[in-house]
Design a protein around this motif. Structure first.
Motif, short mmCIF file in Angstrom:
data_model
loop_
_atom_site.label_atom_id
_atom_site.label_comp_id
_atom_site.label_asym_id
_atom_site.label_seq_id
_atom_site.Cartn_x
_atom_site.Cartn_y
_atom_site.Cartn_z
N ASP A 103 0.69 -1.02 0.12
CA ASP A 103 0.06 -0.08 0.04
C ASP A 103 0.88 1.13 0.10
O ASP A 103 0.31 2.22 -0.15
CB ASP A 103 -0.95 -0.08 1.26
CG ASP A 103 -2.00 -1.23 1.16
OD1 ASP A 103 -2.30 -1.56 0.15
OD2 ASP A 103 -2.49 -1.54 2.32
N LEU A 104 2.06 1.15 0.23
CA LEU A 104 3.19 2.37 0.27
C LEU A 104 3.78 2.61 -0.97
O LEU A 104 4.53 3.37 -0.97
CB LEU A 104 4.03 1.92 1.49
CG LEU A 104 3.37 1.77 2.89
CD1 LEU A 104 4.51 1.76 3.84
CD2 LEU A 104 2.49 3.06 3.36
N LEU A 105 3.66 1.63 -2.08
CA LEU A 105 4.32 1.58 -3.34
C LEU A 105 3.96 2.68 -4.18
O LEU A 105 2.84 2.91 -4.29
CB LEU A 105 4.34 0.20 -3.92
CG LEU A 105 4.97 -0.96 -2.91
CD1 LEU A 105 4.68 -2.09 -3.91
CD2 LEU A 105 6.40 -0.70 -2.95
N ASN A 106 5.14 3.14 -4.77
CA ASN A 106 4.83 4.17 -5.95
C ASN A 106 4.13 3.52 -7.22
O ASN A 106 4.20 2.35 -7.00
CB ASN A 106 5.98 5.10 -6.36
CG ASN A 106 7.06 4.09 -6.73
OD1 ASN A 106 6.92 3.03 -7.24
ND2 ASN A 106 8.37 4.69 -6.53
N THR A 129 3.69 10.61 10.38
CA THR A 129 4.73 10.09 10.02
C THR A 129 4.24 8.54 9.48
O THR A 129 3.51 7.96 10.01
CB THR A 129 5.91 9.89 10.87
OG1 THR A 129 5.21 9.15 11.92
CG2 THR A 129 6.38 11.30 11.38
N ILE A 130 4.85 7.99 8.32
CA ILE A 130 4.49 6.94 7.94
C ILE A 130 5.99 5.83 7.46
O ILE A 130 6.61 6.44 6.77
CB ILE A 130 3.76 6.78 6.51
CG1 ILE A 130 2.40 7.56 6.76
CG2 ILE A 130 3.35 5.39 6.00
CD1 ILE A 130 1.60 7.49 5.54
N GLU A 131 5.86 4.96 8.38
CA GLU A 131 7.34 4.19 8.56
C GLU A 131 7.00 2.67 7.96
O GLU A 131 6.09 1.91 8.48
CB GLU A 131 7.88 4.13 9.91
CG GLU A 131 8.22 5.48 10.28
CD GLU A 131 8.88 5.51 11.88
OE1 GLU A 131 9.16 4.44 12.50
OE2 GLU A 131 9.01 6.49 12.25
N LEU A 132 7.71 2.37 7.04
CA LEU A 132 8.02 0.83 6.81
C LEU A 132 9.02 0.20 7.31
O LEU A 132 9.91 0.48 7.54
CB LEU A 132 8.18 0.75 5.07
CG LEU A 132 8.25 -0.79 4.55
CD1 LEU A 132 7.08 -1.34 4.92
CD2 LEU A 132 8.62 -0.79 3.07
N ALA A 138 13.45 -5.25 3.38
CA ALA A 138 14.49 -6.22 2.91
C ALA A 138 14.05 -7.60 2.28
O ALA A 138 14.48 -8.08 1.11
CB ALA A 138 15.65 -6.47 3.92
N TYR A 139 13.14 -8.12 2.98
CA TYR A 139 12.60 -9.44 2.54
C TYR A 139 11.81 -9.34 1.25
O TYR A 139 11.99 -10.27 0.28
CB TYR A 139 11.49 -9.86 3.78
CG TYR A 139 10.80 -11.43 3.50
CD1 TYR A 139 11.60 -12.29 3.72
CD2 TYR A 139 9.60 -11.41 2.97
CE1 TYR A 139 11.17 -13.62 3.22
CE2 TYR A 139 9.16 -12.78 2.74
CZ TYR A 139 10.00 -13.84 2.86
OH TYR A 139 9.25 -15.10 2.48
N ARG A 140 11.27 -8.06 1.07
CA ARG A 140 10.37 -7.94 -0.01
C ARG A 140 11.18 -7.40 -1.28
O ARG A 140 10.58 -6.82 -2.12
CB ARG A 140 9.11 -6.88 0.10
CG ARG A 140 8.06 -7.79 1.33
CD ARG A 140 7.39 -8.77 0.70
NE ARG A 140 6.34 -9.36 1.81
CZ ARG A 140 5.42 -10.04 1.50
NH1 ARG A 140 5.18 -10.47 0.48
NH2 ARG A 140 4.62 -10.55 2.52
N ASP A 141 12.42 -7.11 -1.00
CA ASP A 141 13.35 -6.22 -1.78
C ASP A 141 12.86 -4.95 -2.35
O ASP A 141 12.59 -4.67 -3.16
CB ASP A 141 13.57 -7.27 -3.15
CG ASP A 141 14.97 -6.60 -3.69
OD1 ASP A 141 15.69 -6.24 -3.28
OD2 ASP A 141 14.98 -7.12 -5.03
N VAL A 142 12.37 -4.04 -1.19
CA VAL A 142 11.78 -2.67 -1.46
C VAL A 142 12.94 -1.72 -1.05
O VAL A 142 13.47 -2.04 0.03
CB VAL A 142 10.50 -2.66 -0.69
CG1 VAL A 142 9.75 -1.12 -0.73
CG2 VAL A 142 9.42 -3.67 -1.27
N SER A 143 13.13 -0.74 -1.92
CA SER A 143 13.91 0.40 -1.36
C SER A 143 13.03 1.59 -1.18
O SER A 143 11.98 1.65 -1.76
CB SER A 143 15.05 0.53 -2.40
OG SER A 143 14.60 1.20 -3.62
N GLU A 144 13.75 2.67 -0.81
CA GLU A 144 13.16 3.88 -0.77
C GLU A 144 12.74 4.53 -2.10
O GLU A 144 11.71 5.15 -2.19
CB GLU A 144 13.97 4.94 0.17
CG GLU A 144 14.03 4.75 1.46
CD GLU A 144 14.80 5.83 2.44
OE1 GLU A 144 15.09 6.71 1.77
OE2 GLU A 144 14.68 5.69 3.49
N ASP A 145 13.52 4.00 -3.20
CA ASP A 145 13.03 4.42 -4.45
C ASP A 145 11.66 3.74 -4.77
O ASP A 145 10.85 4.33 -5.90
CB ASP A 145 14.10 4.08 -5.53
CG ASP A 145 15.30 4.95 -5.17
OD1 ASP A 145 15.32 5.72 -4.70
OD2 ASP A 145 16.35 4.49 -5.65
#
Length: 174
Positions: A103-106, A129-132, A138-145
């Protein structure tokens, strides 16, 4: 006879309090388009009321739908500002982990326009504030980008909640 009278009086009191319905909910004025609220008086609330609330979200919305869990802090803001609590006295944090990371992905990482993007943009603009969870990332291979603007990554959801608790935040169970 006495039991019948008590029963009638109790029924009448419930009838008096049950006069509102869905039509009494109106759009909020802080987070627009999300989190409709009904006016309810609460003498405990006023200009000196202050909140520090943390939300924990682990379950994602259905693909293409807005997360009801992300609407909850919007509704909290809308409802309490309408009740007379100054917006600057309301401090909210959302900690996301597990499948809710989606739900936080671009749009690029989501695979389409993320229906949560307008809501998240408004929440962040109003100081939420919204923190992942970094372990989820790391497990889902998600970066700040991969994330919507303003969403941050913490070491873990556990770390976020521990630090928020030390700062006086309470966990909202809804």
């Amino acid at each position: 006879m006495r039991a019948v009278l008590i029963s009638c009086l109790m029924g009448a009191s419930f009838a008096l309090t049950a006069h509102a319905g869905p039509e009494d909910f109106v759009p909020g004025t802080v987070i627009t388009g999300f989190g409709d609220v009904a006016a309810v008086e609460d003498a405990r609330l006023g200009a000196d009321t202050e909140f520090h609330i943390a939300y924990d979200i682990a379950q994602a919305a259905a693909q293409g739908e807005v997360s009801r869990a992300l609407v909850t802090p919007a509704r909290f803001l809308n409802m309490h500002v309408a009740a007379g609590v100054p917006e600057e006295n309301i401090h909210l944090a959302v900690v996301v982990h597990g499948g809710a990371y989606r739900d936080l992905l671009n749009a690029e990482s989501y695979g389409a326009e993320n229906p949560n993007a307008p809501l998240i943009e408004q929440l962040i603009a109003h100081g939420v504030t919204i923190e992942l969870c970094g372990q989820t990332a790391a497990y889902r291979d998600v970066s700040e980008d991969d994330l919507l603007p303003g969403v941050t990554i913490s070491l873990s959801a556990m770390t976020s909640h521990a630090l928020l608790q030390q700062q006086g935040y309470t966990l909202n169970p809804f």
